[in-house]
Motif scaffolding. Structure first.
Motif, PDB file in Angstrom:
ATOM      1  N   LYS A 146       0.495  -1.070  -0.086  1.00  0.00           N
ATOM      2  CA  LYS A 146       0.074  -0.430   0.268  1.00  0.00           C
ATOM      3  C   LYS A 146       0.823   1.315   0.011  1.00  0.00           C
ATOM      4  O   LYS A 146       0.759   1.845  -0.948  1.00  0.00           O
ATOM      5  CB  LYS A 146      -1.295  -0.088   0.971  1.00  0.00           C
TER       6      LYS A 146
ATOM      7  N   PHE B  53       2.899   1.978  -3.802  1.00  0.00           N
ATOM      8  CA  PHE B  53       1.589   1.569  -4.882  1.00  0.00           C
ATOM      9  C   PHE B  53       1.647   3.551  -5.305  1.00  0.00           C
ATOM     10  O   PHE B  53       1.966   3.989  -5.953  1.00  0.00           O
ATOM     11  CB  PHE B  53      -0.155   1.304  -4.735  1.00  0.00           C
TER      12      PHE B  53
ATOM     13  N   ARG C 241       3.332   4.865  -9.298  1.00  0.00           N
ATOM     14  CA  ARG C 241       3.370   5.341  -9.844  1.00  0.00           C
ATOM     15  C   ARG C 241       3.627   6.229 -10.214  1.00  0.00           C
ATOM     16  O   ARG C 241       3.058   7.644 -11.159  1.00  0.00           O
ATOM     17  CB  ARG C 241       1.435   5.471  -9.150  1.00  0.00           C
TER      18      ARG C 241
ATOM     19  N   TYR D  42      -2.424  -1.509 -11.895  1.00  0.00           N
ATOM     20  CA  TYR D  42      -2.488  -0.812 -10.515  1.00  0.00           C
ATOM     21  C   TYR D  42      -3.481  -1.052 -10.415  1.00  0.00           C
ATOM     22  O   TYR D  42      -3.665  -1.308  -9.043  1.00  0.00           O
ATOM     23  CB  TYR D  42      -1.630   0.588 -11.375  1.00  0.00           C
ATOM     24  N   HIS D  43      -4.379  -0.575 -11.473  1.00  0.00           N
ATOM     25  CA  HIS D  43      -6.365  -0.392 -10.466  1.00  0.00           C
ATOM     26  C   HIS D  43      -6.571  -1.714  -9.705  1.00  0.00           C
ATOM     27  O   HIS D  43      -7.056  -1.960  -8.858  1.00  0.00           O
ATOM     28  CB  HIS D  43      -6.839   0.323 -11.375  1.00  0.00           C
TER      29      HIS D  43
ATOM     30  N   GLU E  40      -4.433  -2.535  -6.772  1.00  0.00           N
ATOM     31  CA  GLU E  40      -5.453  -1.471  -6.025  1.00  0.00           C
ATOM     32  C   GLU E  40      -6.564  -1.524  -5.856  1.00  0.00           C
ATOM     33  O   GLU E  40      -6.523  -1.794  -3.344  1.00  0.00           O
ATOM     34  CB  GLU E  40      -4.880   0.425  -6.536  1.00  0.00           C
ATOM     35  N   LYS E  41      -7.565  -2.664  -5.991  1.00  0.00           N
ATOM     36  CA  LYS E  41      -8.652  -3.426  -5.015  1.00  0.00           C
ATOM     37  C   LYS E  41      -8.385  -4.247  -4.368  1.00  0.00           C
ATOM     38  O   LYS E  41      -8.997  -4.318  -3.015  1.00  0.00           O
ATOM     39  CB  LYS E  41      -9.683  -3.358  -6.262  1.00  0.00           C
TER      40      LYS E  41
ATOM     41  N   TRP F  24      -6.628  -2.718  -1.175  1.00  0.00           N
ATOM     42  CA  TRP F  24      -7.833  -2.021  -0.545  1.00  0.00           C
ATOM     43  C   TRP F  24      -8.766  -2.313  -0.008  1.00  0.00           C
ATOM     44  O   TRP F  24      -9.734  -1.801   1.242  1.00  0.00           O
ATOM     45  CB  TRP F  24      -7.595  -0.287  -0.843  1.00  0.00           C
TER      46      TRP F  24
ATOM     47  N   ASP G  24      -7.958   6.933  -8.224  1.00  0.00           N
ATOM     48  CA  ASP G  24      -8.135   6.268  -7.415  1.00  0.00           C
ATOM     49  C   ASP G  24      -8.601   5.722  -6.515  1.00  0.00           C
ATOM     50  O   ASP G  24      -8.749   6.345  -4.951  1.00  0.00           O
ATOM     51  CB  ASP G  24      -6.217   6.391  -6.551  1.00  0.00           C
TER      52      ASP G  24
ATOM     53  N   TYR H 123      -9.946   3.629  -5.013  1.00  0.00           N
ATOM     54  CA  TYR H 123      -9.903   2.831  -3.310  1.00  0.00           C
ATOM     55  C   TYR H 123      -8.727   2.608  -2.852  1.00  0.00           C
ATOM     56  O   TYR H 123      -8.792   2.497  -1.627  1.00  0.00           O
ATOM     57  CB  TYR H 123      -9.245   0.936  -4.188  1.00  0.00           C
ATOM     58  N   SER H 124      -7.609   3.705  -3.216  1.00  0.00           N
ATOM     59  CA  SER H 124      -7.029   4.216  -2.151  1.00  0.00           C
ATOM     60  C   SER H 124      -6.717   5.218  -1.619  1.00  0.00           C
ATOM     61  O   SER H 124      -6.309   5.688  -0.937  1.00  0.00           O
ATOM     62  CB  SER H 124      -5.276   3.910  -2.464  1.00  0.00           C
TER      63      SER H 124
ATOM     64  N   THR I  51      -5.509   7.768  -3.211  1.00  0.00           N
ATOM     65  CA  THR I  51      -3.832   8.645  -3.500  1.00  0.00           C
ATOM     66  C   THR I  51      -3.677   9.600  -4.844  1.00  0.00           C
ATOM     67  O   THR I  51      -2.932   9.524  -4.610  1.00  0.00           O
ATOM     68  CB  THR I  51      -3.060   7.546  -2.786  1.00  0.00           C
TER      69      THR I  51
END
Lengths: 416, 379
Positions: free
Chosen positions: B177, B180, B184, B221-222, B225-226, B229, B286, B288-289, B291
């Protein structure tokens, strides 16, 4: 067309409608709206940009509005002054039917974004007027509080105000009115774009269907309650009344505003679903006029004088004590009058199953504190109509006098 | 990734011709005439052995004696990046060769922790290197300069993504996390270049709800990410992570030969701000995160890098535009600094409507002059 710049072509000429063809096309389009509307605008669709007073105040009210309030994003006076100059140049072009810059939409460097956004190409001038106003907060940000006109007050809070900060105030405003909504939107959109980095949009309002007539040649229009609105409005044909109630005078304590006026804007949400369930009799009593003719309840015709003293067989006033026209009348307000130039709006729906509809109230007055404030105090406390409306936005701007001198620009008096 | 069809950014034959003979990655044997300049970077200092050098190729040897990963930059006017080295780990040394044809005042900077403006000092370049100074030369220098920037970003993107991928595969969720948004950053700075390879971007940066051909899954990435998170690591998370690294490697390989034109640089700078306006200010990217502010910052930095590379041409064509760009980039940077938290940024969900309105206004104010750059450099 203005004669200043021979390159200021009508947007229409691009499409081969040069010279007389433009006028003919304009006249033909106007005829389609019927006799009442045919006389609303000038024959060539161009309202003079440079005049003693700003256009868009006592010039015939067009049917479409795009109003924007902006905030300064800089305190740099020279940047603001430069923007006002560029705005004025663009406004003069657009009101005469031209593009933001000559050939700005498609005729410049193809590697650059066009300087004119293009959606008004092929459209007539459409009686576009652009009216510029300054808020008290602009003067504060630029360190010009000594220039603040005494009449440019902050409005007091009124009973039942539901004002939203995101729909209220603003450092300056531009009111675009036109016969064609796309022409009005094009003008505001391009002026907003020119301002990026110097100004940012605070709020913006679209309006359709003028709710007031500003000339005796215009028929009285109806608001979304279905009633004629602005019957007793001040009219362009009565200059003495305009000097008394609308135009700031040199004696009012602010030199740079002489010949200007103060704009009061109120976004008034109407609970039309509730209103529509109200009986005709009740609706007419709330307003104090008949719905069909628009006559006062004591008269037969629209322009009959309301008899506020008249009593019915039951001894009660025919025009109820808490009716809208009684409370808003000059008689009840010690002679106070104002020039109203509002528009209906429907901003889609409210997410709760009702239309977000109402009246965007715009009034031009010589002194908001002596004219708008007493009227709104009376209305907000006593008017039965308040059950059906709520004020969700509010702003006051000083609209300087017209730019009659060639080369003069919006807000110039602040920088000299 | 942008929500529209990626524009093809690849150079044409004509552009390649312009670029011919203007590469600046020549060997360092003639560097500055006096050998490499030592730079001792620590967590708080950036000691450059000498503060001036003659025009031409200047070579720096940077040693990171601190505990944080650092970067070293040589800036020209308007923070134009003359050269940079990214991702210098603690205890490591890296060499940087910069071609500086014009004398004048430049700025050296180390960025311990890879954040902020860094530890800066003036650096004087004396005299002028011999060269042709016609229009094509300046434009070619601009594209070559930007190419160096892309190379440096890709050079950091590969190892940083590997660290992220390793953390995912080790099921170290907290470390993954934290890495990430860092990995990016390098991606987001050069996203328009990556997007020019239309098939790579959807694999690396696609969103769950994007339309895909039958049989093509949600990767990149995503997707991770999911997993990290929202849903927790899945049985196929390690495979998705490896796939991401392979796609990044593919990107790195392809950027080696990418040829860019000045107009593409300018449009890339604008597209990065479009990304901010449509993807970051909405909190869409972003999701879910949260960020997004890391990406926001990286997009702006990437935009500035492209504009800075073109700066000498902009200054020649429209001096006022360059000044405006400096001021507007500074405004956005200043605004973003308000949302700093440690070495990173606050979560986007902690921002209110007023914060978002300020960002919209600042990005509008910046994007308008940036949109004028392509016209200015082709005028």
């Amino acid at each position: 067309m203005n004669g200043k710049d021979p390159e200021t072509v009508s947007r229409r000429r691009l499409f081969g409608l040069a010279g007389a063809g433009v006028a003919l096309a304009g006249a033909g389009a106007a005829a389609g709206f019927g006799a009442a509307r045919a006389s609303d605008g000038p024959a060539d669709g161009v309202v003079a940009f440079r005049d003693t007073h700003q256009a868009g105040i006592v010039t015939p009210a067009q049917d479409r509005l795009h109003f924007v309030a902006l905030d300064l994003s800089t305190a740099d006076r020279s940047a603001v002054q430069d923007l006002f100059r560029r705005w004025t140049d663009a406004a003069e072009r657009m009101t005469s039917g031209g593009e933001v810059t000559v050939n700005g939409a498609v005729g410049l460097n193809p590697q650059s974004p066009p300087t004119d956004t293009g959606e008004a190409l092929g459209l007539a001038p459409s009686s576009l007027t652009l009216t510029f106003g300054i808020g008290a907060s602009l003067l504060a940000k630029l360190g010009l509080t000594d220039r603040r006109p005494p009449a440019l007050i902050d409005l007091p809070r009124f009973t039942a105000d539901q004002l939203e900060p995101a729909r209220s105030g603003g450092d300056l405003c531009i009111q675009a009115c036109a016969d064609d909504p796309q022409v009005a939107v094009h003008a505001i959109r391009n002026l907003v774009r020119m301002g990026f980095g110097t100004t940012e949009v605070r709020w913006s309002q679209l309006g359709f269907g003028r709710t007031s007539s500003t000339s005796t040649e215009q028929a009285t229009a109806r608001n979304l309650f279905g009633f004629k609105d602005g019957t007793n409005n001040l009219k362009a044909e009565d200059p003495a009344q305009l000097d008394e109630h609308v135009w700031a005078q040199a004696a009012d304590g602010c030199d740079w505003m002489a010949g200007g006026t103060y704009l009061v804007a109120r976004r008034i949400r109407m609970h039309i679903e509730v209103w529509d369930r109200t009986s005709l009799d009740e609706q007419e009593k709330v307003i104090g006029r008949s719905k069909g003719e628009g006559a006062p309840l004591t008269g037969q015709a629209e322009f009959d004088t309301a008899d506020l003293a008249a009593q019915g067989p039951d001894g009660e006033p025919v025009i109820p004590e808490d009716s809208h026209i009684r409370l808003a009348s000059a008689e009840s307000l010690r002679g106070v009058r104002m020039l109203r130039r509002g528009y209906n709006f429907v901003d889609g729906s409210d997410g709760a199953g009702h239309l977000d509809a109402g009246l965007f109230f715009v009034a031009f007055v010589r002194d908001p504190g002596r004219q708008f404030v007493p009227m709104q105090r009376a209305l907000s406390r006593k008017d039965t109509l308040m059950e059906y409306i709520e004020h969700s936005g509010s702003a006051v701007f000083a609209c300087p006098p017209g730019l009659s001198a060639p080369g003069s620009y919006w807000g110039q008096a602040l920088f000299v | 990734m942008s929500r529209r069809i990626p524009a093809v950014l690849l150079g044409t034959g004509a552009a390649a011709a312009v670029l011919a003979g203007c590469t600046s990655t020549a060997p360092a044997d003639n560097a500055g005439g006096g050998g490499p300049i030592a730079v001792n970077a620590t967590d708080t200092a950036c000691a450059v052995a000498t503060t001036s050098a003659p025009a031409g190729k200047i070579s720096f040897d940077i040693t990171n004696g601190g505990s944080k990963v650092t970067e070293f930059y040589l800036y020209g006017e308007g923070d134009r990046i003359m050269g940079e080295v990214e991702n210098i780990g603690a205890g490591l040394s890296r060499n940087l060769i910069v071609e500086v044809p014009d004398g004048g005042t430049y700025t050296t900077a180390c960025k311990p922790g890879m954040v902020g403006d860094g530890v800066r000092a003036p650096f004087t370049v004396t005299g002028n290197a011999q060269r042709q100074v016609d229009q094509n030369t300046k434009l070619a220098e601009a594209t070559a300069g930007y190419k160096r920037y892309v190379d440096s970003q890709v050079g950091a993107l590969v190892p940083k993504t590997q660290e992220f991928v390793d953390a995912v595969k080790a099921k170290n969720v907290e470390r993954a996390k934290a890495l990430f948004p860092i990995s990016r950053t390098y991606w987001e700075r050069i996203e328009p270049v990556a997007e020019s390879f239309g098939d790579i971007d959807p694999k690396i940066d696609g969103r769950e709800d994007d339309e895909r051909d039958p049989g093509v899954g949600f990767t990149g990435y995503h997707r991770l990410e999911k997993d990290l998170w929202v849903t927790g690591l899945q049985p196929d998370s390690p495979a998705i992570a490896d796939r991401l690294q392979a796609d990044i490697a593919d990107l790195a390989n392809r950027t080696k030969t990418v040829e860019l034109t000045p107009v593409q640089l300018a449009n890339g700078a604008k597209e990065l701000l479009d990304e901010v306006a449509t993807g970051k200010i909405t909190g869409e990217e972003d999701r879910y995160s949260h960020t997004d502010l890391y990406d926001f910052k990286a997009n702006v930095e990437g935009s500035q890098a492209a504009v800075s590379a073109l700066r000498p041409v902009i200054d020649e064509k429209n001096k006022a535009l360059g000044t405006t760009l400096d001021a507007r980039f500074a405004d956005v940077e200043k605004l973003l600094e308000n949302y700093r938290q440690g070495d990173g940024f606050r979560l986007y969900t902690s921002l209110n409507d007023d914060d978002k309105k300020k960002m919209t206004a600042a990005v509008d104010a910046l994007a308008e002059p940036v949109s004028q750059v392509a016209g200015a450099v082709t005028a």
